[in-house]
Scaffold this motif. Structure first.
Motif, PDB file in Angstrom:
ATOM      1  N   LEU A 234       0.828  -1.199   0.000  1.00 30.97           N
ATOM      2  CA  LEU A 234       0.000   0.000   0.000  1.00 30.97           C
ATOM      3  C   LEU A 234       0.867   1.256   0.000  1.00 30.97           C
ATOM      4  CD1 LEU A 234      -2.780   1.358   0.259  1.00 30.97           C
ATOM      5  CD2 LEU A 234      -2.640   1.006   2.730  1.00 30.97           C
ATOM      6  N   LYS A 235       1.998   1.192   0.661  1.00 29.58           N
ATOM      7  CA  LYS A 235       2.921   2.336   0.671  1.00 29.58           C
ATOM      8  C   LYS A 235       3.485   2.582  -0.728  1.00 29.58           C
ATOM      9  CE  LYS A 235       6.333   4.300   3.857  1.00 29.58           C
ATOM     10  NZ  LYS A 235       5.430   4.961   4.793  1.00 29.58           N
ATOM     11  N   TYR A 268     -10.110   0.253   1.944  1.00 27.96           N
ATOM     12  CA  TYR A 268      -8.875  -0.260   2.543  1.00 27.96           C
ATOM     13  C   TYR A 268      -8.916  -0.126   4.067  1.00 27.96           C
ATOM     14  CZ  TYR A 268      -6.948  -0.119  -2.217  1.00 27.96           C
ATOM     15  OH  TYR A 268      -6.719  -0.304  -3.566  1.00 27.96           O
ATOM     16  N   GLY A 269      -9.435   1.004   4.539  1.00 25.80           N
ATOM     17  CA  GLY A 269      -9.524   1.205   5.982  1.00 25.80           C
ATOM     18  C   GLY A 269     -10.418   0.179   6.649  1.00 25.80           C
ATOM     19  N   ASP A 297      -3.580  -6.827  -3.160  1.00 27.48           N
ATOM     20  CA  ASP A 297      -3.935  -7.919  -4.070  1.00 27.48           C
ATOM     21  C   ASP A 297      -5.214  -7.500  -4.792  1.00 27.48           C
ATOM     22  OD1 ASP A 297      -4.295 -10.254  -5.407  1.00 27.48           O
ATOM     23  OD2 ASP A 297      -4.735 -11.486  -3.641  1.00 27.48           O
ATOM     24  N   GLY A 298      -5.042  -6.820  -5.904  1.00 28.65           N
ATOM     25  CA  GLY A 298      -6.195  -6.226  -6.578  1.00 28.65           C
ATOM     26  C   GLY A 298      -6.719  -5.054  -5.747  1.00 28.65           C
ATOM     27  N   ASP A 299      -7.992  -5.126  -5.378  1.00 30.91           N
ATOM     28  CA  ASP A 299      -8.594  -4.096  -4.530  1.00 30.91           C
ATOM     29  C   ASP A 299      -8.685  -4.542  -3.069  1.00 30.91           C
ATOM     30  OD1 ASP A 299      -8.969  -2.348  -6.626  1.00 30.91           O
ATOM     31  OD2 ASP A 299     -10.925  -3.211  -7.164  1.00 30.91           O
ATOM     32  N   THR A 300      -7.876  -5.508  -2.727  1.00 36.07           N
ATOM     33  CA  THR A 300      -7.923  -6.056  -1.370  1.00 36.07           C
ATOM     34  C   THR A 300      -6.609  -5.808  -0.648  1.00 36.07           C
ATOM     35  OG1 THR A 300      -9.421  -7.808  -2.135  1.00 36.07           O
ATOM     36  CG2 THR A 300      -8.331  -8.139  -0.014  1.00 36.07           C
ATOM     37  N   CYS A 301      -6.714  -5.330   0.597  1.00 35.05           N
ATOM     38  CA  CYS A 301      -5.536  -5.144   1.453  1.00 35.05           C
ATOM     39  C   CYS A 301      -5.322  -6.398   2.283  1.00 35.05           C
ATOM     40  CB  CYS A 301      -5.756  -3.952   2.383  1.00 35.05           C
ATOM     41  SG  CYS A 301      -5.500  -2.366   1.605  1.00 35.05           S
ATOM     42  N   LYS A 302      -4.060  -6.814   2.382  1.00 36.68           N
ATOM     43  CA  LYS A 302      -3.723  -8.002   3.168  1.00 36.68           C
ATOM     44  C   LYS A 302      -2.550  -7.695   4.078  1.00 36.68           C
ATOM     45  CE  LYS A 302      -5.651 -11.345  -0.067  1.00 36.68           C
ATOM     46  NZ  LYS A 302      -5.536 -12.721  -0.602  1.00 36.68           N
ATOM     47  N   LEU A 303      -2.716  -8.067   5.332  1.00 34.25           N
ATOM     48  CA  LEU A 303      -1.740  -7.736   6.369  1.00 34.25           C
ATOM     49  C   LEU A 303      -0.497  -8.625   6.249  1.00 34.25           C
ATOM     50  CD1 LEU A 303      -2.211  -5.516   8.446  1.00 34.25           C
ATOM     51  CD2 LEU A 303      -2.744  -7.282  10.126  1.00 34.25           C
ATOM     52  N   LEU A 304       0.674  -8.002   6.467  1.00 32.07           N
ATOM     53  CA  LEU A 304       1.964  -8.694   6.419  1.00 32.07           C
ATOM     54  C   LEU A 304       2.597  -8.783   7.808  1.00 32.07           C
ATOM     55  CD1 LEU A 304       3.674  -7.044   3.310  1.00 32.07           C
ATOM     56  CD2 LEU A 304       3.074  -9.451   3.512  1.00 32.07           C
TER      57      LEU A 304
END
Length: 577
Positions: A234-235, A268-269, A297-304
């Motif tokens: 996202l950054k 995203y929020g 991942d596309g329009d999906t945010c995934k935590l790392l």
């Protein structure tokens, strides 16, 4: 250092996020150059400080290495002629101090390995890239199906975490990313629980958690393999950066500052808050939210980087939230970090300072409302809202989530208890650090107030008033004592003081009867011989008038017959030849 090697007993796990401050104390000129003596301090404790000696050429070398950030840093210019003059050295020292102030207060620069090595060479002398390669090589001996494509140099901000681009030998087109990390100061799980928890990460399935392909840990470090995303984090999206570029180059000085669209901010929020809520309900500590830890991942945010809290690594924003005593739980830490992330998504850059009381125009008043509940001075004093409370706010409450994947993350009861204990220990260390910072801030504020010009003026005025009052009181006391002395002299003496050579005969009358008048003066004559009488010293008395009366009484009782005869040679008379 082998992959399974245990760290030495009593190993000090340094917190790399504790800020370093540097103050040039003096300079010394040698034959051909000038050295600057610098006092470096870690955190707020003056005991945790040391001295380093640096030349201008050392500063210049550091500055050249930091040029990758594209920041304009205020290093004083070079001077070939006259660079040993006293005035020039003093002026250059001021410039170098300003340079140190900039690099130690810039959030990204102050945490980079280049600056840490410059200020603290003893703690950062180890080459972590080589250590990581040794660990990875040992791992590949037991897992021959993996192969390193290339090291991803400095793509992250952590000094003790290294990244490599990987591939599977029988699937050469698929790219994976391996990350190796050393243990941190917040590692409170036992070695057995740590290894079990890290291996469990690969079984975690959640629509907003980035999939882990393989994970393992030993007594000193951990190794995690994930799919590599060409789109980046996202950054990377916010800063228009390339994922493989070094961290300093990508994020220190973006060419274009632009926030995301309102719908992206809302979606995203909401996704990030949902996964935070899920982890908190599972009792899994996180505390490492920032925009570079959110994969797209596309329009999906995934935590790392779920493994960070297990390994005891400090948070990217720790130097911020450690300043505020109300942010003392991991949920509060996650909410505070979410405030940073939301600000970055909205304005395309991180906030200049924390707390923030004035927000630039935003795409929606609802965005500002959420930011105000997290990042303002009032929020810092009252505490962070809960994740559930944020989800109920208008900015996120109307967002529809389309992903229907069912989360799966089974944590055994025994491990849950260990994670709970670890979480409590992490929060305890944070609270203790906040307490020290708070005490140091109070002391600094008091010293600053005491040394301010206004306070100095007040103290001078008070001292002047006190001096005048003391002088006035001492004058009154002196007058009173003088009056008492005169009264005592009038009542206890029969005549004014006379010379010891012509004493007045003692009076036999009462003290109230006035004495006889003195005899008429004699014609001038040669000076009489000096008297050999040694007057008896009266013992010190607290009352001056009493001592004066005693002296007058002794003069009145003087008897000439008690004097001893002496032979004198008088040379005062003129000689007539």
């Amino acid at each position: 250092m082998a992959f399974m090697e245990k760290p030495p007993a009593g190993k000090v796990l340094l917190d790399d996020t504790v800020p370093l401050t540097a103050q040039i104390e003096a300079s010394q000129s040698l034959h051909s150059h000038t050295e600057y003596i610098i006092r470096v301090q870690r955190g707020v404790s003056a005991e945790n400080s040391w001295q380093i000696v640096r030349r201008y050429s050392d500063f210049d070398l550091l500055n050249n290495s930091l040029q990758i950030s594209t920041l304009s840093l205020p290093l004083p210019p070079k001077k070939l002629i006259g660079n040993m003059e006293r005035e020039f050295i003093a002026e250059r020292q001021k410039g170098l101090q300003a340079y140190l102030d900039v690099i130690t207060t810039h959030h990204i620069l102050s945490n980079c390995e280049l600056v840490k090595k410059f200020l603290d060479p003893n703690s950062y002398s180890v080459n972590y890239t080589e250590i990581a390669l040794q660990h990875v090589s040992m791992f590949f001996r037991s897992e021959p199906k993996w192969e390193v494509v290339e090291p991803l140099k400095d793509i992250g901000w952590r000094i003790r975490k290294k990244y490599f681009l990987m591939k599977i030998k029988n699937q050469p087109k698929e790219r994976l990313m391996l990350s190796w990390a050393d243990l941190g100061p917040d590692k409170y799980l036992s070695d057995k629980d740590l290894q079990y928890a890290v291996k469990l990460l690969s079984s975690c399935s959640h629509p907003y958690i980035y999939k882990i392909t393989f994970a393992t840990a030993n007594e000193s470090s951990a190794l995690v393999i994930r799919p590599f995303s060409e789109k980046g984090t996202l950054k990377d999206l916010i800063y228009k950066a390339k994922p493989k570029d070094p961290f300093l180059k990508k994020y220190c000085n973006p060419k274009k500052i632009q926030g995301l669209e309102l719908q992206q901010i809302k979606t995203y929020g909401r996704q990030i808050l949902e996964v935070l809520k899920y982890l908190h309900e599972k009792g899994f500590p996180y505390g490492h939210l920032h925009s570079a830890n959110v994969m797209l991942d596309g329009d999906t945010c995934k935590l790392l980087d779920l493994e960070n809290s297990l390994l005891g690594l400090p948070s990217f924003y720790r130097s911020y939230f450690s300043q505020f005593r109300k942010i003392n739980t991991l949920e509060g830490v996650d909410v505070h970090c979410f405030g940073h992330l939301l600000y970055e998504m909205t304005y395309g850059r991180p906030p200049d300072t924390i707390p923030v009381d004035n927000f630039p125009p935003a795409p929606s008043v609802f965005v500002v409302s959420v930011l105000e509940s997290i990042l303002t001075c009032e929020a810092m004093k009252n505490g962070m809202p809960t994740v559930s409370r944020l989800l109920q706010m208008p900015l996120f409450s109307d967002v529809l989530l389309t992903n229907s994947e069912k989360p799966q993350f089974k944590i055994p009861t025994k491990l849950k208890e260990a994670l709970k204990t670890s979480k409590e220990c992490i929060e305890k260390r944070l609270t203790e650090e906040q307490k020290l910072i708070h005490q140091h801030r109070r002391l600094t504020r008091a010293q600053s107030h005491h040394g301010s010009e206004e306070e100095k003026k007040k103290r001078k005025i008070l001292a002047r008033k006190k001096s005048k009052r003391s002088a006035y009181e001492s004058g009154e006391e002196h007058s009173a004592k003088y009056s008492n002395s005169n009264n005592s002299a009038g009542s206890g003496a029969s005549s004014p003081l006379t010379s010891p050579s012509s004493p007045t005969p003692p009076s036999t009358a009462a003290s109230s009867i006035p004495p006889a008048p003195p005899p008429p003066p004699l014609p001038p004559a040669a000076p009489p011989p000096p008297s050999t009488e040694v007057p008896t010293q009266p013992s010190p008395q607290p009352d001056v008038s009493a001592s004066r009366g005693a002296l007058l009484s002794s003069i009145q009782n003087f008897q000439k017959g008690t004097l001893k005869k002496t032979q004198t040679c008088d040379y005062s008379a003129p000689r007539i030849s």
